[in-house]
Design an enzyme around this catalytic site. Structure first.
Site, short mmCIF file in Angstrom:
data_model
loop_
_atom_site.label_atom_id
_atom_site.label_comp_id
_atom_site.label_asym_id
_atom_site.label_seq_id
_atom_site.Cartn_x
_atom_site.Cartn_y
_atom_site.Cartn_z
N HIS A 471 5.06 6.73 7.77
CA HIS A 471 6.47 6.81 8.19
C HIS A 471 6.87 5.58 9.00
O HIS A 471 7.85 4.89 8.69
CB HIS A 471 6.67 8.09 9.01
N GLU A 472 6.09 5.30 10.04
CA GLU A 472 6.43 4.16 10.91
C GLU A 472 6.28 2.84 10.16
O GLU A 472 7.04 1.89 10.40
CB GLU A 472 5.58 4.18 12.18
N HIS A 475 9.43 2.07 8.30
CA HIS A 475 10.40 1.38 9.17
C HIS A 475 10.01 -0.09 9.32
O HIS A 475 10.87 -0.98 9.28
CB HIS A 475 10.39 2.01 10.57
N HIS A 478 11.03 -2.26 6.51
CA HIS A 478 12.47 -2.52 6.58
C HIS A 478 12.73 -3.77 7.44
O HIS A 478 13.58 -4.61 7.12
CB HIS A 478 13.18 -1.30 7.18
#
Length: 678
Positions: A471-472, A475, A478
């Site tokens: 999940h992290e 990010h 991105h």
């Protein structure tokens, strides 16, 4: 000379952590604020006619060193704080808020921005430039540029109060979390808890110079206890302590602070012409209005509730066999784990040996290589703020060429410690942007709280922690893949209800057998996770999905009601308000002694005020996006290339348009329902 006010001489101008002293921060902020004000004055006093270049672009690139210093300081305040840093934060926050207000309420600057905005047709702006112009103008209007002088002063005071009080909220939660620990001296009280977790508790006791075992409210300590401890009374005691965080009437209590924060937000919204704070926030989100958000959450609630009720009924049957007549919230994790073991014949502890942290990290790095052509190389000569932190250079292969170019710096910080807040997050020390022909690359950080290795065992992750790391890292991608002109539109600088798409999207790969087999290997034997366990992981993906959905919807509805109905709080307690607006999603008896609002940092300290719904909103996006990948093969290079464009575009385009150009259509809620409930 203050090191924070100069361009760093480290590789890639990385933060020279070891050379920065706490006493450097306050003078540096004062000097950098002055430098930034000089830049603003330069724009305002420029005798030439206002243009896109000398106003909008000049503003976009101003204050870059101040931004870097702020990132360093506030990231340290989250990941490596101390009493001294927290004290400095109380001085620095009002200075930055005041500076920000001065810029946003600078009449001369706004007049120039407005002139460029009103005459934008005469400029031949590309899509990103037009977005920057629109966002800049809107940002000033939303910050009070059209207010009279008296109201501007009121707004400035409100912003300063909000800044200080939200900071205090977070400090109270951290202090309240750290203030509690349970010292256990009889091993029989720890029946059911796996040996690896017991080792962790023993290490904690040793660090506190105590015999036996110590359980804390930090997640890597708290969650395993609630999941495996057979001692129901102890589960109740520790759950009660967790539920009382900043809700016990003591010095770290946040109840009055919540009311003050919400009143300030309401005042701010009304001053700017909005009915409430949610209206103000949602104007700038994909969802657009509180009504649409409430409808969205209630639609999911209606569909998820029957599944959740059925799940809880299964747990009740299990508990009844143990002589428990009324299942409580503190029983949930324990009986959910029992049921999962019964249904899927595995538990997190059985899986953990297959997920040593280093292997999981290699897997996520490898996935980024396969999909996006990235390669990671550890650097030991780049400064870091704690010995646990590792730093990686990230390189990208040019398409159809063996040549590589530098893409980003990545810091990873995986283990809990006293000065680090709970949870997991991605942040940045420097955004990507292009200026004067140079593509300035980003410095990104992932911060987690995984169990530390012991002298005999590496750090082993639960499957949930595996998905947390993915999940992290979503990010982080991105941020690392950003390819924009302006820092304010780069990386994760997108609409809040779009920001969770890349993170939640990447979690999907953890459930794909062909990918899992490449890295889920026993740290001692090298044995690949057996097919039957992989199959059970797949099946268990929707395990307790009804319960989890209801929990998230409860948070989302509570958040939305706090920010639309603040008037109701005047006559009632935070606890009564919370109970009222989470009742529809509550699956266990409500405990009068506990409340989650006083430690709900996402909305009272973080950026999720009137935005918590965005997790579920983004789940619709990520389920739909991954469905597209599955239709074409999860490693399909063409699909990955289209998705990479979405990631690298940051906030340069309207998120729905960006999504449609990737997927070919708007996201469908059915994709989420299909994934969640079959």
């Amino acid at each position: 000379m203050n090191i924070l006010t100069e361009k760093f001489t480290t590789p890639y101008h990385a933060v020279p952590f070891s050379a920065i002293k706490n006493e450097d921060f306050l003078p540096a902020f004062k000097e950098l604020i002055k430098q930034s004000e000089d830049e603003i004055n330069g724009i305002v006093n420029n005798p030439e006619a206002p243009t896109f270049e000398n106003v909008i672009e000049a503003l976009a690139y101003s204050g870059d060193q101040l931004d870097v210093a702020s990132s360093i300081f506030f990231n340290l305040n989250s990941a490596e704080t101390s009493d001294e840093i927290q004290k400095i934060a109380q001085e620095v926050s009002p200075l930055l808020t005041e500076h920000s207000s001065k810029i946003s309420q600078n009449e001369g600057l706004f007049n120039k921005i407005k002139k460029v905005f009103d005459e934008k047709e005469k400029y031949n702006l590309n899509e990103e430039q037009e977005m920057l112009l629109n966002e800049t103008y809107k940002g000033f209007v939303r910050s009070g540029a059209l207010l009279n002088e008296e109201d501007k002063e009121k707004l400035q005071k409100i912003n300063m109060d909000l800044s200080l009080k939200s900071l205090q909220f977070g400090q109270n939660v951290l202090a309240s979390t750290n203030a509690y620990f349970k010292h256990i001296t009889h091993k029989e009280d720890l029946a059911g808890i796996p040996e690896a977790i017991l080792d962790q508790y023993a290490e904690e006791a040793k660090e506190r110079e105590l015999e036996g075992w110590v359980v804390t409210l930090q997640y890597p300590s708290y969650i395993p206890f609630m999941t495996y401890a057979e001692n129901r009374e102890l589960r109740k005691e520790i759950a009660l302590a967790s539920g009382k965080k900043s809700f016990d009437g003591g010095e770290f209590d946040n109840q009055e602070l919540i009311k003050e924060l919400l009143q300030l937000k309401q005042q701010k919204a009304e001053l700017l012409g909005y009915q409430n704070y949610a209206d103000y926030v949602l104007e700038e989100r994909m969802a657009k209005s509180p009504v649409k958000v409430i409808d969205f959450l209630n639609e999911l609630l209606t569909k998820a509730k029957p599944y959740a009720d059925k799940e809880i009924e299964e747990l009740r049957s299990l508990a009844k066999a143990d002589g428990i007549d009324e299942l409580q919230g503190y029983d949930h994790a324990f009986y959910a784990e029992k049921l999962r073991k019964q249904k899927y014949d595995f538990n997190d502890e059985e899986l953990k040996p297959y997920f040593p942290l280093d292997q999981v990290q290699d897997a996520v790095f490898g996935l980024a290589g396969k999909l996006f052509g990235l390669r990671f190389e550890e650097r030991n000569d780049i400064p870091k703020y704690h010995e646990d932190v590792k730093v990686y250079e990230v390189f990208e292969s040019a398409k159809d060429s063996p040549e590589e170019h530098f893409k980003a710096l990545l810091y990873v910080d995986y283990f809990p410690r006293k000065g680090k807040r709970a949870g997991a997050w991605m942040t940045s020390y420097k955004n990507q942007y292009k200026k004067d022909g140079e593509n300035s690359r980003p410095h990104i950080s992932i911060v987690c709280n995984f169990s530390k290795p012991t002298k005999d065992t590496p750090s082993l992750l639960t499957f949930q922690e595996v998905t947390t790391l993915f999940h992290e890292f979503g990010h982080a991608l991105h941020g690392m893949l950003a390819e924009t002109q302006y820092p304010s539109l780069s990386g994760t600088s997108v609409k809040w209800d779009f920001v969770e798409l890349p993170s939640q999207f990447l979690e999907n790969f953890c459930y794909e057998p062909e990918f899992l087999k490449t890295f889920a290997k026993h740290y001692k034997t090298g044995e690949v996770l057996p097919d039957e366990k992989i199959e059970k992981i797949e099946q268990s993906k929707s395990f307790m999905e009804g319960y989890q959905t209801m929990r998230q919807l409860g948070f989302g509805l509570l958040d939305m009601n706090y920010h639309t109905k603040v008037g109701e709080l005047e006559g009632e307690s935070v606890k009564a308000f919370e109970d009222k607006y989470t009742k529809a999603t509550t699956l266990y008896p409500i405990n009068p002694e506990t409340a989650m609002s006083p430690s709900f940092s996402h909305i009272f300290q973080g950026g999720y005020s009137a935005g918590y719904y965005s997790y579920k909103w983004a789940e619709v996006l990520d389920a739909d996006a991954f469905q597209y990948f599955k239709e074409n093969g999860i490693f399909n290079p063409e699909t990955a290339a289209k998705y990479k464009v979405l990631l690298s575009s940051g906030g340069t385009k309207d998120p729905m348009e960006l999504y449609k150009s990737f997927r070919g259509s708007e996201p469908k809620v059915e994709s989420l329902l299909k994934r969640a409930f079959g």
